[in-house]
Design a protein around this motif. Structure first.
Motif, PDB file in Angstrom:
ATOM      1  N   LEU A  77       0.831  -1.208   0.000  1.00 23.84           N
ATOM      2  CA  LEU A  77       0.000   0.000   0.000  1.00 23.84           C
ATOM      3  C   LEU A  77       0.862   1.254   0.000  1.00 23.84           C
ATOM      4  O   LEU A  77       0.548   2.231  -0.700  1.00 23.84           O
ATOM      5  CB  LEU A  77      -0.923   0.004   1.224  1.00 23.84           C
ATOM      6  CG  LEU A  77      -2.075  -0.993   1.205  1.00 23.84           C
ATOM      7  CD1 LEU A  77      -2.834  -0.965   2.518  1.00 23.84           C
ATOM      8  CD2 LEU A  77      -3.033  -0.695   0.046  1.00 23.84           C
ATOM      9  N   ARG A  78       1.935   1.228   0.754  1.00 21.64           N
ATOM     10  CA  ARG A  78       2.854   2.373   0.756  1.00 21.64           C
ATOM     11  C   ARG A  78       3.367   2.647  -0.650  1.00 21.64           C
ATOM     12  O   ARG A  78       3.392   3.805  -1.101  1.00 21.64           O
ATOM     13  CB  ARG A  78       4.034   2.082   1.699  1.00 21.64           C
ATOM     14  CG  ARG A  78       5.107   3.161   1.749  1.00 21.64           C
ATOM     15  CD  ARG A  78       6.397   2.608   2.341  1.00 21.64           C
ATOM     16  NE  ARG A  78       6.890   1.488   1.538  1.00 21.64           N
ATOM     17  CZ  ARG A  78       7.803   0.613   1.956  1.00 21.64           C
ATOM     18  NH1 ARG A  78       8.308   0.708   3.168  1.00 21.64           N
ATOM     19  NH2 ARG A  78       8.207  -0.359   1.152  1.00 21.64           N
ATOM     20  N   ASP A  79       3.752   1.600  -1.358  1.00 20.58           N
ATOM     21  CA  ASP A  79       4.304   1.764  -2.704  1.00 20.58           C
ATOM     22  C   ASP A  79       3.229   2.166  -3.717  1.00 20.58           C
ATOM     23  O   ASP A  79       3.463   3.027  -4.573  1.00 20.58           O
ATOM     24  CB  ASP A  79       4.985   0.464  -3.150  1.00 20.58           C
ATOM     25  CG  ASP A  79       6.196   0.111  -2.286  1.00 20.58           C
ATOM     26  OD1 ASP A  79       6.724   1.016  -1.607  1.00 20.58           O
ATOM     27  OD2 ASP A  79       6.602  -1.064  -2.278  1.00 20.58           O
ATOM     28  N   TRP A  80       2.056   1.558  -3.640  1.00 18.75           N
ATOM     29  CA  TRP A  80       1.000   1.828  -4.628  1.00 18.75           C
ATOM     30  C   TRP A  80       0.366   3.202  -4.441  1.00 18.75           C
ATOM     31  O   TRP A  80       0.101   3.906  -5.416  1.00 18.75           O
ATOM     32  CB  TRP A  80      -0.073   0.746  -4.547  1.00 18.75           C
ATOM     33  CG  TRP A  80       0.332  -0.555  -5.192  1.00 18.75           C
ATOM     34  CD1 TRP A  80       1.578  -1.110  -5.211  1.00 18.75           C
ATOM     35  CD2 TRP A  80      -0.530  -1.478  -5.880  1.00 18.75           C
ATOM     36  NE1 TRP A  80       1.558  -2.322  -5.866  1.00 18.75           N
ATOM     37  CE2 TRP A  80       0.274  -2.570  -6.289  1.00 18.75           C
ATOM     38  CE3 TRP A  80      -1.890  -1.495  -6.167  1.00 18.75           C
ATOM     39  CZ2 TRP A  80      -0.246  -3.658  -6.980  1.00 18.75           C
ATOM     40  CZ3 TRP A  80      -2.408  -2.585  -6.854  1.00 18.75           C
ATOM     41  CH2 TRP A  80      -1.586  -3.650  -7.262  1.00 18.75           C
ATOM     42  N   ASN A  81       0.093   3.581  -3.194  1.00 21.43           N
ATOM     43  CA  ASN A  81      -0.557   4.875  -2.960  1.00 21.43           C
ATOM     44  C   ASN A  81       0.435   6.036  -2.958  1.00 21.43           C
ATOM     45  O   ASN A  81       0.061   7.161  -3.276  1.00 21.43           O
ATOM     46  CB  ASN A  81      -1.338   4.860  -1.643  1.00 21.43           C
ATOM     47  CG  ASN A  81      -2.661   4.121  -1.757  1.00 21.43           C
ATOM     48  OD1 ASN A  81      -3.348   4.220  -2.766  1.00 21.43           O
ATOM     49  ND2 ASN A  81      -3.010   3.368  -0.723  1.00 21.43           N
ATOM     50  N   GLY A  82       1.672   5.758  -2.594  1.00 20.75           N
ATOM     51  CA  GLY A  82       2.711   6.777  -2.686  1.00 20.75           C
ATOM     52  C   GLY A  82       2.669   7.862  -1.625  1.00 20.75           C
ATOM     53  O   GLY A  82       3.315   8.902  -1.773  1.00 20.75           O
ATOM     54  N   TYR A  83       1.921   7.651  -0.535  1.00 21.98           N
ATOM     55  CA  TYR A  83       1.886   8.654   0.526  1.00 21.98           C
ATOM     56  C   TYR A  83       3.182   8.581   1.347  1.00 21.98           C
ATOM     57  O   TYR A  83       3.649   7.500   1.679  1.00 21.98           O
ATOM     58  CB  TYR A  83       0.707   8.417   1.481  1.00 21.98           C
ATOM     59  CG  TYR A  83      -0.643   8.277   0.830  1.00 21.98           C
ATOM     60  CD1 TYR A  83      -1.008   9.036  -0.275  1.00 21.98           C
ATOM     61  CD2 TYR A  83      -1.579   7.377   1.340  1.00 21.98           C
ATOM     62  CE1 TYR A  83      -2.262   8.907  -0.853  1.00 21.98           C
ATOM     63  CE2 TYR A  83      -2.845   7.241   0.775  1.00 21.98           C
ATOM     64  CZ  TYR A  83      -3.170   8.001  -0.330  1.00 21.98           C
ATOM     65  OH  TYR A  83      -4.410   7.862  -0.890  1.00 21.98           O
ATOM     66  N   LYS A  84       3.715   9.731   1.730  1.00 25.88           N
ATOM     67  CA  LYS A  84       4.892   9.747   2.604  1.00 25.88           C
ATOM     68  C   LYS A  84       4.494   9.872   4.065  1.00 25.88           C
ATOM     69  O   LYS A  84       5.165   9.352   4.954  1.00 25.88           O
ATOM     70  CB  LYS A  84       5.821  10.899   2.223  1.00 25.88           C
ATOM     71  CG  LYS A  84       6.461  10.762   0.843  1.00 25.88           C
ATOM     72  CD  LYS A  84       7.547  11.790   0.630  1.00 25.88           C
ATOM     73  CE  LYS A  84       8.729  11.531   1.535  1.00 25.88           C
ATOM     74  NZ  LYS A  84       9.849  12.471   1.279  1.00 25.88           N
ATOM     75  N   ASP A  85       3.412  10.600   4.309  1.00 25.77           N
ATOM     76  CA  ASP A  85       2.865  10.729   5.665  1.00 25.77           C
ATOM     77  C   ASP A  85       1.452  10.159   5.621  1.00 25.77           C
ATOM     78  O   ASP A  85       0.591  10.689   4.912  1.00 25.77           O
ATOM     79  CB  ASP A  85       2.840  12.191   6.104  1.00 25.77           C
ATOM     80  CG  ASP A  85       4.247  12.760   6.239  1.00 25.77           C
ATOM     81  OD1 ASP A  85       4.916  12.446   7.234  1.00 25.77           O
ATOM     82  OD2 ASP A  85       4.668  13.505   5.330  1.00 25.77           O
ATOM     83  N   ALA A  86       1.230   9.090   6.374  1.00 30.33           N
ATOM     84  CA  ALA A  86      -0.021   8.363   6.202  1.00 30.33           C
ATOM     85  C   ALA A  86      -0.402   7.611   7.466  1.00 30.33           C
ATOM     86  O   ALA A  86       0.395   7.467   8.401  1.00 30.33           O
ATOM     87  CB  ALA A  86       0.108   7.380   5.033  1.00 30.33           C
ATOM     88  N   GLY A  87      -1.649   7.141   7.471  1.00 29.13           N
ATOM     89  CA  GLY A  87      -2.126   6.269   8.526  1.00 29.13           C
ATOM     90  C   GLY A  87      -2.533   4.928   7.950  1.00 29.13           C
ATOM     91  O   GLY A  87      -3.012   4.845   6.812  1.00 29.13           O
ATOM     92  N   PHE A  88      -2.344   3.880   8.725  1.00 25.66           N
ATOM     93  CA  PHE A  88      -2.764   2.535   8.348  1.00 25.66           C
ATOM     94  C   PHE A  88      -3.735   2.021   9.409  1.00 25.66           C
ATOM     95  O   PHE A  88      -3.374   1.912  10.579  1.00 25.66           O
ATOM     96  CB  PHE A  88      -1.574   1.577   8.263  1.00 25.66           C
ATOM     97  CG  PHE A  88      -0.609   1.889   7.162  1.00 25.66           C
ATOM     98  CD1 PHE A  88      -0.748   1.309   5.910  1.00 25.66           C
ATOM     99  CD2 PHE A  88       0.444   2.771   7.366  1.00 25.66           C
ATOM    100  CE1 PHE A  88       0.148   1.588   4.891  1.00 25.66           C
ATOM    101  CE2 PHE A  88       1.346   3.057   6.353  1.00 25.66           C
ATOM    102  CZ  PHE A  88       1.197   2.465   5.108  1.00 25.66           C
ATOM    103  N   LYS A  89      -4.955   1.730   9.002  1.00 30.69           N
ATOM    104  CA  LYS A  89      -5.960   1.207   9.923  1.00 30.69           C
ATOM    105  C   LYS A  89      -6.197  -0.259   9.609  1.00 30.69           C
ATOM    106  O   LYS A  89      -6.687  -0.609   8.536  1.00 30.69           O
ATOM    107  CB  LYS A  89      -7.264   1.998   9.806  1.00 30.69           C
ATOM    108  CG  LYS A  89      -8.284   1.638  10.877  1.00 30.69           C
ATOM    109  CD  LYS A  89      -9.480   2.588  10.842  1.00 30.69           C
ATOM    110  CE  LYS A  89     -10.414   2.346  12.017  1.00 30.69           C
ATOM    111  NZ  LYS A  89     -11.569   3.298  11.999  1.00 30.69           N
ATOM    112  N   LEU A  90      -5.825  -1.128  10.543  1.00 29.59           N
ATOM    113  CA  LEU A  90      -6.019  -2.564  10.405  1.00 29.59           C
ATOM    114  C   LEU A  90      -7.388  -2.916  10.966  1.00 29.59           C
ATOM    115  O   LEU A  90      -7.674  -2.668  12.139  1.00 29.59           O
ATOM    116  CB  LEU A  90      -4.943  -3.326  11.184  1.00 29.59           C
ATOM    117  CG  LEU A  90      -3.493  -2.850  11.027  1.00 29.59           C
ATOM    118  CD1 LEU A  90      -2.563  -3.684  11.904  1.00 29.59           C
ATOM    119  CD2 LEU A  90      -3.055  -2.901   9.570  1.00 29.59           C
TER     120      LEU A  90
END
Length: 268
Positions: A77-90
């Protein structure tokens, strides 16, 4: 377009659908966790994965989503969306019907862009008598918190502080610290042991004495300084409780110092 991870693969968020029979939807039976990525670097990811695994074990679905799968999905997801500052909700919901003898996990990860997110420099809070049913895990049940949203909005409060039998426990989405006579105190019982709280305990010990102990409502409202902490709020000094000022009504020096040390830790 934003991508998410859904039950084994990365897909466009708009392509995702849930069964109307999902027990997580019907009964609010599920758990979650949330962590940050700052400038391409995950913050305390192992702590979050360990806590999420404990939550999974607690609700006893048919199997556990392994940490390796989660890490691989997060990297994708980091690579595909390309956001540098982000949140991940599991997110983990019980998949099936209430009559089923065994429930399967329905697992997905939401990836949000936090490029423009700025934690509040200070805030106010309100009080509410309540203790979460299972405070040790991050369940998806936020009924009470959402019910109080209008009151929060009306008063301009950032969060709701829960208490029961005259004892402060936690905020609806944060952990609580008070400072009195240079001593940091944080509640010991009926709380989610937050990942940010864990780091704050470390940096606060560099500033003064730290006690994990009972905190009465009177201790809370008469403290010299108060702050709450969470993944998104980071360290947020509280300058007003139910319309009354905390201490001088301004951000206190020890809260400011701990916040500075925490920011340095994030950059390590």
């Amino acid at each position: 377009m934003a991508y998410c991870y859904f039950n084994g693969g990365v897909v466009d968020e708009q392509e995702v659908g849930l069964s109307i029979h999902n027990l997580g939807v019907h009964r609010g039976f599920g758990v979650f966790d949330f962590f940050r990525m700052r400038d391409g670097k995950y913050s305390f990811i192992q702590d979050h994965l360990d806590r999420f695994e404990n939550s999974q074990k607690f609700i006893e679905l048919s199997h556990i989503i392994k940490q390796d799968e989660i890490r691989e999905a997060v990297d994708t997801l980091r690579d595909w969306n390309g956001y540098k500052d982000a949140g991940f909700k599991l997110m983990l919901l019980a998949d099936g019907k209430e009559s089923d003898s065994e429930l399967s996990p329905l697992f997905f990860i939401l990836h949000s862009d936090l490029t423009n997110h700025q934690p509040a420099p200070y805030a106010s809070v309100i009080l509410h008598e309540y203790v979460r049913e299972y405070p040790k895990i991050k369940t998806i049940s936020y009924f009470t918190s959402n019910l109080l949203h209008r009151r929060k909005t009306k008063t301009g409060a950032i969060d709701v502080i829960y208490h029961k039998d005259n004892q402060i426990s936690e905020a609806s989405r944060s952990n609580v610290f008070i400072i009195r006579d240079g001593v940091f105190k944080t509640p010991a019982e009926h709380i989610l042991e937050g990942i940010t709280r864990k780091q704050v305990l470390k940096v606060a010990s560099e500033v003064g004495k730290v006690e994990i102990t009972n905190v009465s409502v009177d201790d809370f409202i008469t403290a010299d300084e108060v702050f709450i902490c969470s993944t998104l709020k980071e360290i947020c000094p509280i300058v007003e409780i139910e319309g009354s000022p905390v201490g001088s009504g301004k951000v206190g020096p020890l809260s400011r110092k701990v916040s500075q040390l925490f920011q340095q830790k994030l950059m390590d």
